[in-house]
Enzyme design. Structure first.
Site, short mmCIF file in Angstrom:
data_model
loop_
_atom_site.label_atom_id
_atom_site.label_comp_id
_atom_site.label_asym_id
_atom_site.label_seq_id
_atom_site.Cartn_x
_atom_site.Cartn_y
_atom_site.Cartn_z
N GLU A 42 5.71 9.94 3.08
CA GLU A 42 5.27 8.62 2.65
C GLU A 42 4.22 8.78 1.55
O GLU A 42 3.38 9.67 1.60
CB GLU A 42 4.70 7.81 3.81
CG GLU A 42 4.43 6.37 3.43
CD GLU A 42 4.14 5.48 4.63
OE1 GLU A 42 4.33 4.25 4.52
OE2 GLU A 42 3.71 6.01 5.68
N ASP B 244 5.66 0.39 3.32
CA ASP B 244 5.91 -0.87 4.03
C ASP B 244 5.52 -2.04 3.13
O ASP B 244 5.33 -1.86 1.93
CB ASP B 244 5.16 -0.89 5.36
CG ASP B 244 3.68 -0.56 5.19
OD1 ASP B 244 3.16 -0.77 4.07
OD2 ASP B 244 3.04 -0.10 6.14
N ASP C 147 0.80 -1.22 0.00
CA ASP C 147 0.00 0.00 0.00
C ASP C 147 0.83 1.27 0.00
O ASP C 147 0.44 2.28 -0.56
CB ASP C 147 -0.96 0.02 1.20
CG ASP C 147 -0.24 0.28 2.52
OD1 ASP C 147 0.70 -0.48 2.84
OD2 ASP C 147 -0.61 1.23 3.22
N TYR D 271 -5.90 0.77 9.01
CA TYR D 271 -6.99 1.11 8.10
C TYR D 271 -8.33 0.75 8.73
O TYR D 271 -9.07 -0.09 8.24
CB TYR D 271 -6.81 0.39 6.76
CG TYR D 271 -5.68 0.96 5.93
CD1 TYR D 271 -5.84 2.15 5.22
CD2 TYR D 271 -4.44 0.33 5.88
CE1 TYR D 271 -4.80 2.69 4.48
CE2 TYR D 271 -3.40 0.85 5.13
CZ TYR D 271 -3.58 2.03 4.43
OH TYR D 271 -2.55 2.55 3.69
#
Length: 518
Positions: free
Chosen positions: A482, A86, A83, A235
């Site tokens: 990120e 990571d 995603d 999430y």
């Protein structure tokens, strides 16, 4: 000289002129090469691939990874996307990513094809849907996640060296996840439209899975983060599952033209919040503005006249969102903006909300133009041109028209993030040096280095600046540096649209029609 290179040359001339002149003509007001940005955005998805990489992999600093995913549970879960920075494969954001890529192709396939990027866009979609097919191992079973954030974040390794847990988690009848099942059904249904003419057999297969997943999610209702506690810190489904079920029903209606799916969205419009929730966020979690726009667009077709009252209610909520993004609402309900004009929802990874807003503004602008209508906001009517201009201002901010003169799309322009918070990009490429890098070795030798990443994560849209337009390009500044797949995904269609408009401005013609494939 080709038409594309002619347009690019003119843009470069405009940029050079702007450096030496104070008065720039209207024709030179835009110096961004949207076609280049589009092409680079698609490279990002290749950098995020998990599994065995194909022979035509263009991001050459990546290699195979996650080749035993699912083995512990006796299923094949190799493939899909990581995603962000990571190596967990989270189902909900991955599905939303594929939904938005597919919607971009459905709306702007011609424009994507005109820059020679349609095949790459289809590959990006299919890499996700192939994985969803694998993950849907039974009608009422969907594998929702591979890896877990806690153990994954303890390590800083290349994906090719992973030593972290690859345990897989699923939803089923006893552990429901209507939000995840609904979003995955929406993604697969939207993709089935994309592949309908290009690969009809695959399209039928996708529809079969989408319909089963929707039925599963609707029959066994519940939030996936209540069945899988492991996902809550990463999430969590704050909005619940009702928006995903409405979203899935509308996509299945578009894919099948089956009245039952439209009836579902109409009958449950109120009790599921479709005509009740007025939102200022469209994201991997909150689907209401997206489904409200989808429903509003149905008003353009006479066959939906019997449902005008409910569809108009959907439209009213869609326009609440759009007016808030345009700073045309009242009673303090407008989306906040930075001094430089960027839409600002929250501190962590704000760009995800900017790209999704730009997409809905662009799509709705097209809808209003076709209908010869204006958007009715509390502060007055807004033309379709104004919606498009607002979307363009957000995209241009992303590409460098901002107080820092900084591109937040990695690899685009001359000044962009060099220290993206991304494990694979921040460590020497496995292709270059196959020496094993252990779990914490990456933190010791790579994470804290002040130098730029050795691998450029081209096409990644990072989290972006703070509320004052400030940005610190440091690897440890994960809130800003990120990138996530769902940040970039909505840009595909928007960049295609603006490139198309630029080509028209400079006198270029389209010579490909994707519409014939739908």
């Amino acid at each position: 000289m080709t038409k594309k290179s002619h347009v690019t040359s003119l843009r470069h001339c405009c940029l050079l002129l702007s450096l030496f002149t104070t008065g720039i003509s209207a024709a030179c007001a835009v110096a961004f090469d949207y076609a280049e940005a589009l092409s680079k955005s698609l490279l990002y998805f290749e950098a995020q691939r998990s599994g065995r990489l194909p022979y035509n992999q263009r991001v050459t600093w990546r290699d195979h990874s996650g080749l035993t995913d699912g083995l512990e549970q006796g299923v094949d879960l190799v493939g899909g996307y990581y995603d962000a920075g990571d190596h967990v494969k989270f189902g909900l954001p991955m599905a939303f990513t594929v939904t938005m890529l597919s919607w971009g192709v459905i709306e702007y396939g011609d424009a994507i094809a005109s820059v020679g990027e349609l095949d790459h866009a289809l590959e990006a979609i299919k890499w996700g849907t192939d994985y969803f097919i694998k993950a849907h191992t039974a009608p009422n079973v969907l594998w929702a996640e591979v890896g877990d954030g806690d153990t994954d974040h303890y390590c800083w390794q290349r994906p090719e060296d992973m030593t972290t847990s690859r345990r897989a988690f699923k939803i089923d009848e006893s552990n429901p996840g209507s939000d995840l099942a609904g979003e995955t059904a929406a993604a697969i249904a939207a993709a089935s439209i994309v592949f309908r003419r290009i690969n009809p057999h695959y399209s039928v297969l996708l529809l079969h899975h989408a319909q089963q997943l929707f039925e599963f999610g609707d029959r066994y209702r519940g939030k996936y983060d209540e069945s899988m506690g492991v996902v809550k810190s990463y999430y969590a489904s704050v909005s619940g599952y009702k928006d995903e079920l409405l979203w899935a029903a509308l996509w299945l209606y578009k894919a099948t033209d089956t009245q039952a799916y439209l009836n579902y969205a109409i009958d449950k419009a109120h009790i599921f919040g479709g005509t009740g929730w007025a939102m200022t966020e469209f994201s991997w979690d909150v689907k209401y503005p997206g489904l409200q726009v989808l429903a509003a667009k149905l008003l353009a077709e006479d066959k939906h006249n019997e449902h005008v009252e409910i569809l108009q209610q959907y439209r009213s909520k869609a326009e609440y969102y759009l007016c808030a993004c345009l700073n045309k609402s009242s009673n303090g309900s407008n989306v906040e903006r930075t001094p430089g004009g960027l839409l600002y929802i929250r501190q962590w990874n704000n760009m995800q909300y900017v790209s999704s807003a730009a997409f809905l503004l662009t799509v709705y602008s097209d809808f209003l133009k076709t209908a010869s209508q204006n958007l009715q906001c509390p502060q007055g009517p807004v033309s379709h041109e104004e919606l498009l201009s607002s979307a363009k201002s957000q995209v241009d901010y992303i590409l460098g028209s901002n107080p820092m003169n900084f591109s937040y799309l990695v690899g685009f322009g001359f000044n962009y993030p060099k220290r993206v918070h991304h494990r694979g990009a921040s460590i020497v490429s496995y292709r270059e040096n196959k020496a094993f890098i252990g779990c914490t070795q990456g933190y010791d030798n790579w994470y804290g280095k002040p130098e730029p990443n050795p691998n450029v994560l081209v096409g990644a849209l990072v989290g972006g600046p703070d509320f004052e337009d400030n940005f610190t390009d440091e690897r440890g500044n994960f809130m800003q540096t990120e990138a996530c797949t769902y940040n970039t995904a909505p840009l595909l269609g928007v960049l295609a649209k603006f490139n198309e408009l630029e080509m028209v401005k400079f006198g270029s013609d389209k010579n490909f029609s994707f519409a014939s494939y739908r």
